[in-house]
Write an enzyme that holds these catalytic residues in place. Sequence first.
Site, mmCIF file in Angstrom:
data_model
loop_
_atom_site.group_PDB
_atom_site.id
_atom_site.type_symbol
_atom_site.label_atom_id
_atom_site.label_comp_id
_atom_site.label_asym_id
_atom_site.label_seq_id
_atom_site.Cartn_x
_atom_site.Cartn_y
_atom_site.Cartn_z
ATOM 1 N NE ARG A 36 -1.527 -2.246 3.156
ATOM 2 C CZ ARG A 36 -2.083 -3.392 2.999
ATOM 3 N NH1 ARG A 36 -3.345 -3.442 2.725
ATOM 4 N NH2 ARG A 36 -1.346 -4.370 3.167
ATOM 5 C CB THR A 37 3.549 2.386 2.198
ATOM 6 O OG1 THR A 37 2.880 2.076 3.337
ATOM 7 C CG2 THR A 37 4.364 3.734 2.231
ATOM 8 C CE LYS A 83 25.588 -5.130 -10.250
ATOM 9 N NZ LYS A 83 25.850 -4.317 -11.185
ATOM 10 N NE ARG A 125 7.555 1.032 4.285
ATOM 11 C CZ ARG A 125 6.636 0.410 4.127
ATOM 12 N NH1 ARG A 125 6.359 -0.942 4.221
ATOM 13 N NH2 ARG A 125 5.651 1.223 4.749
ATOM 14 C CG HIS A 147 4.580 4.459 8.331
ATOM 15 N ND1 HIS A 147 4.660 5.248 7.399
ATOM 16 C CD2 HIS A 147 3.981 3.378 7.972
ATOM 17 C CE1 HIS A 147 4.000 4.545 6.170
ATOM 18 N NE2 HIS A 147 3.597 3.448 6.636
HETATM 19 C C1 NCD Z 1 2.669 -0.755 8.066
HETATM 20 C C2 NCD Z 1 4.252 -0.805 8.166
HETATM 21 O O1 NCD Z 1 4.654 -1.029 6.813
HETATM 22 O O2 NCD Z 1 4.623 0.128 8.868
HETATM 23 N N1 NCD Z 1 1.820 -1.112 7.200
HETATM 24 C C3 NCD Z 1 1.718 0.121 6.281
HETATM 25 O O3 NCD Z 1 2.614 0.945 6.098
HETATM 26 N N2 NCD Z 1 0.410 0.175 5.795
HETATM 27 C C4 NCD Z 1 2.429 -1.552 9.356
HETATM 28 C C5 NCD Z 1 2.813 -3.100 9.259
HETATM 29 O O4 NCD Z 1 3.705 -3.576 8.653
HETATM 30 O O5 NCD Z 1 2.233 -4.008 10.120
#
Ligand code: NCD
Length: 308
Positions: free
Chosen positions: A55-56, A83, A105, A133
């Site tokens: 999703r993100t 690498k 991320r 986050h």
């Molecule tokens: C979360 C994450 O990746 O921190 N999910 C998200 O971004 N929607 C929560 C999770 O991984 O449980």
Amino acid sequence: MIRHLLSGADLDAAAATQILDTAAEMATVAGREVKKLPALRGRTVVNLFYEDSTRTRISFEAAAKRLSADVINFSAKGSSVTKGESLKDTALTLQAMGADAVVVRHPASGAPHRLANWVDGSVVNAGDGTHEHPTQALLDAYTMRARLGRLAGLHVAVVGDVLHSRVARSNVLLLSTLGAKVTLVGPPTLIPVDIAQALASGIDVSYDLDAVLPNVDVVMMLRVQRERMTDSYFPSAREYARRYGLDAPRMRRLPEHAIVMHPGPMNRGMEITPEVADSPRSTIVEQVANGVSVRMAVLYLLLGGNNL
Ligand code: NCD
């Protein structure tokens, strides 16, 4: 407006509210036939994902594209990272390509903060290790405000694997700034002893979900993050679900108006049953839709677009 968005603590109440209000404007674009604004035309947004994400990553990509930015998607798999290229060298490459914003991320807590020292553009933290986050917290706040009409004075229970949750940390920070009350709920092994005081004042901790539910406006269920667990934090999945899973009988303990949230991905049957996840009280699908509007607002405000 700030230059980077690295933590829920980067935003004061005015800045957070400005993002939520701008996101509400952005949401009207999603209802149009042509879902696009020219605001970031000619700007480049790089999505730099060193950790799996559904999703993100898609949400940031949709947000940047709806603002007409050029989008470059980079995932560590299939890149020179395999690498052994360092984050710093990757950052310098992005810099040379003229990235106006880098959405990152990374499995290491603090990686986006380091990156912010190496690039000229804006850095947005899309999840760093077990740390933060912030755009998830913003979309959660947006969803609560949309469903319940306000944030100040709301009582929010954040339930489950708080120890490994960057979503919980950013939510505690942002919700406290916006005047909501937070209670962290879970087994003692999954709630770090000092977390409540370390993050913000006025945060409560409870190990008894049934006792908390009748008193909350929002219950936010967290995923049990087995991939980050180095130890056994509870006896069995069944025992966890029995004490801390949200099922239909437990959901009936909530006040009539209360909503159920989950950031996804869900372990259906563990922290939440399908019956609850798919019920009208659940905002899980709305959270995803709202995520695009909120990320549009963040990119727009950070990059100082002015053609809204
Ligand atoms: C979360 C994450 O990746 O921190 N999910 C998200 O971004 N929607 C929560 C999770 O991984 O449980």
